[in-house]
Design an enzyme around this catalytic site. Structure first.
Site, PDB file in Angstrom:
ATOM      1  N   LYS A  97      34.885 -19.584  15.203  1.00 13.08           N
ATOM      2  CA  LYS A  97      34.348 -20.560  14.619  1.00 13.08           C
ATOM      3  C   LYS A  97      35.384 -21.591  14.397  1.00 13.08           C
ATOM      4  O   LYS A  97      35.610 -21.632  13.148  1.00 13.08           O
ATOM      5  CB  LYS A  97      33.688 -20.227  13.068  1.00 13.08           C
ATOM      6  N   LYS A 123      35.064  -3.115  11.169  1.00 12.16           N
ATOM      7  CA  LYS A 123      34.490  -2.348  12.131  1.00 12.16           C
ATOM      8  C   LYS A 123      33.880  -3.146  13.115  1.00 12.16           C
ATOM      9  O   LYS A 123      33.312  -2.701  14.235  1.00 12.16           O
ATOM     10  CB  LYS A 123      33.137  -1.329  11.368  1.00 12.16           C
ATOM     11  N   GLY A 124      33.775  -4.334  12.898  1.00 10.59           N
ATOM     12  CA  GLY A 124      33.141  -5.253  13.669  1.00 10.59           C
ATOM     13  C   GLY A 124      33.048  -5.332  15.090  1.00 10.59           C
ATOM     14  O   GLY A 124      32.373  -5.655  15.809  1.00 10.59           O
ATOM     15  N   ARG A 132      24.420  -4.420  12.368  1.00  9.79           N
ATOM     16  CA  ARG A 132      25.534  -4.260  13.294  1.00  9.79           C
ATOM     17  C   ARG A 132      24.871  -3.810  14.547  1.00  9.79           C
ATOM     18  O   ARG A 132      25.437  -3.840  15.666  1.00  9.79           O
ATOM     19  CB  ARG A 132      26.628  -3.273  13.021  1.00  9.79           C
ATOM     20  N   ASP A 139      37.336 -16.405  11.857  1.00 11.36           N
ATOM     21  CA  ASP A 139      36.616 -17.562  11.371  1.00 11.36           C
ATOM     22  C   ASP A 139      37.779 -18.423  10.367  1.00 11.36           C
ATOM     23  O   ASP A 139      38.243 -19.280  10.973  1.00 11.36           O
ATOM     24  CB  ASP A 139      35.774 -16.597  10.283  1.00 11.36           C
ATOM     25  N   PHE A 170      26.513 -18.197   9.573  1.00  7.40           N
ATOM     26  CA  PHE A 170      27.086 -16.687   9.357  1.00  7.40           C
ATOM     27  C   PHE A 170      26.031 -15.964  10.524  1.00  7.40           C
ATOM     28  O   PHE A 170      24.494 -15.948  10.373  1.00  7.40           O
ATOM     29  CB  PHE A 170      26.587 -16.330   7.917  1.00  7.40           C
ATOM     30  N   VAL A 171      26.711 -15.207  11.195  1.00  8.32           N
ATOM     31  CA  VAL A 171      26.211 -14.515  12.232  1.00  8.32           C
ATOM     32  C   VAL A 171      26.179 -12.990  12.311  1.00  8.32           C
ATOM     33  O   VAL A 171      26.838 -12.479  11.429  1.00  8.32           O
ATOM     34  CB  VAL A 171      26.602 -14.824  13.756  1.00  8.32           C
TER      35      VAL A 171
HETATM   36  P1  IMP Z   1      38.794 -14.417   8.763  1.00  2.81           P
HETATM   37  O1  IMP Z   1      39.738 -13.890   8.322  1.00  2.81           O
HETATM   38  O2  IMP Z   1      38.227 -15.194   7.877  1.00  2.81           O
HETATM   39  O3  IMP Z   1      39.296 -15.202  10.266  1.00  2.81           O
HETATM   40  O4  IMP Z   1      37.433 -13.486   9.309  1.00  2.81           O
HETATM   41  C1  IMP Z   1      37.507 -12.521  10.229  1.00  2.81           C
HETATM   42  C2  IMP Z   1      36.254 -11.490   9.664  1.00  2.81           C
HETATM   43  O5  IMP Z   1      35.438 -11.958   8.783  1.00  2.81           O
HETATM   44  C3  IMP Z   1      35.942 -10.851  10.745  1.00  2.81           C
HETATM   45  O6  IMP Z   1      36.521  -9.915  11.492  1.00  2.81           O
HETATM   46  C4  IMP Z   1      34.317 -10.554  10.323  1.00  2.81           C
HETATM   47  O7  IMP Z   1      34.313  -9.217   9.596  1.00  2.81           O
HETATM   48  C5  IMP Z   1      34.209 -11.382   9.069  1.00  2.81           C
HETATM   49  N1  IMP Z   1      33.240 -12.625   9.319  1.00  2.81           N
HETATM   50  C6  IMP Z   1      33.625 -13.838   9.618  1.00  2.81           C
HETATM   51  N2  IMP Z   1      32.529 -14.431   9.879  1.00  2.81           N
HETATM   52  C7  IMP Z   1      31.542 -13.946  10.005  1.00  2.81           C
HETATM   53  C8  IMP Z   1      30.061 -13.862  10.436  1.00  2.81           C
HETATM   54  O8  IMP Z   1      29.549 -15.154  10.765  1.00  2.81           O
HETATM   55  N3  IMP Z   1      29.330 -12.772  10.434  1.00  2.81           N
HETATM   56  C9  IMP Z   1      29.885 -11.502  10.225  1.00  2.81           C
HETATM   57  N4  IMP Z   1      31.177 -11.382   9.764  1.00  2.81           N
HETATM   58  C10 IMP Z   1      31.931 -12.591   9.695  1.00  2.81           C
END
Ligand code: IMP
Length: 178
Positions: free
Chosen positions: A130, A42-43, A164, A102, A151-152
């Site tokens: 990140k 959803k982000g 959100r 991330d 964490f944001v």
């Molecule tokens: P990845 O698979 O570890 O790259 O994570 C991607 C997903 O993790 C993003 O689409 C977010 O939903 C969630 N995520 C990663 N870091 C954060 C953060 O700092 N705040 C909120 N959601 C995060």
């Protein structure tokens, strides 16, 4: 909600300025390609809504759902498609729109999944990155801001489905999720 925020990283105005710049760059690159933008739910919903209005060209939108962090602030490494595409992307110029990159696990999985459907091209546009947290290689062509390992929340990003709707991006106090 404000009491849970340690620091504001990007104000609503700063985000808007950067989104307009991204929109201009993407427009210049895809002007005659009628791209398909795929938002990762959803982000990305707030970013997607602002970004498409900064694009000065024809384009279409789709959304996909992938499983994320649940109620924790650390990734489980498991990625699951919870909502699939409703259209054929074969031969299309695809831009995947993500809120934050991330570990890279989500996007790396999603890119392989989408590549199997034979788009003409596929690029990533992420609002936040990140880089310190990366576990697998992912190369976003478009990036809003590189941020430190914190964490944001806000501007579409959540913790346990909250925050959100904050108009800015802020660092969540660790005491909230500790
Ligand atoms: P990845 O698979 O570890 O790259 O994570 C991607 C997903 O993790 C993003 O689409 C977010 O939903 C969630 N995520 C990663 N870091 C954060 C953060 O700092 N705040 C909120 N959601 C995060």
């Amino acid at each position: 909600m404000e009491k849970d925020i340690e620091q504001i990283l990007y104000s609503a105005e700063a985000i808007q300025e950067r989104v307009v710049e991204l929109g201009q760059t993407i427009t210049a690159d895809f002007k005659d390609k009628n791209p398909l933008l795929i938002g990762v739910l959803k982000g990305s919903f707030v970013f997607m809504a602002d970004l498409v209005r900064a694009l000065d060209m024809p384009c279409q939108l789709e959304f996909m759902g992938v499983s994320s962090y649940g109620n924790k602030s650390e990734t489980t490494g498991a990625v699951k498609i919870t909502r699939d595409l409703e259209c054929d992307i074969e031969g299309r110029h695809v831009i995947v729109i993500e809120d934050i990159l991330d570990s890279g696990l989500t996007l790396s999985y999603l890119m392989k999944y989408l590549q199997n459907r034979r788009p003409a091209s596929i690029e990533i546009c992420t609002l936040l990155d990140k880089p310190e947290r990366r576990q697998v290689e992912v190369h976003p062509r478009y990036k809003g801001f590189a941020i430190p390992d914190a964490f944001v929340v806000g501007y579409g990003l959540d913790f346990a489905e909250s925050y959100r709707n904050l108009p800015y991006i802020g660092v969540l106090k660790p005491s909230v999720y500790a």
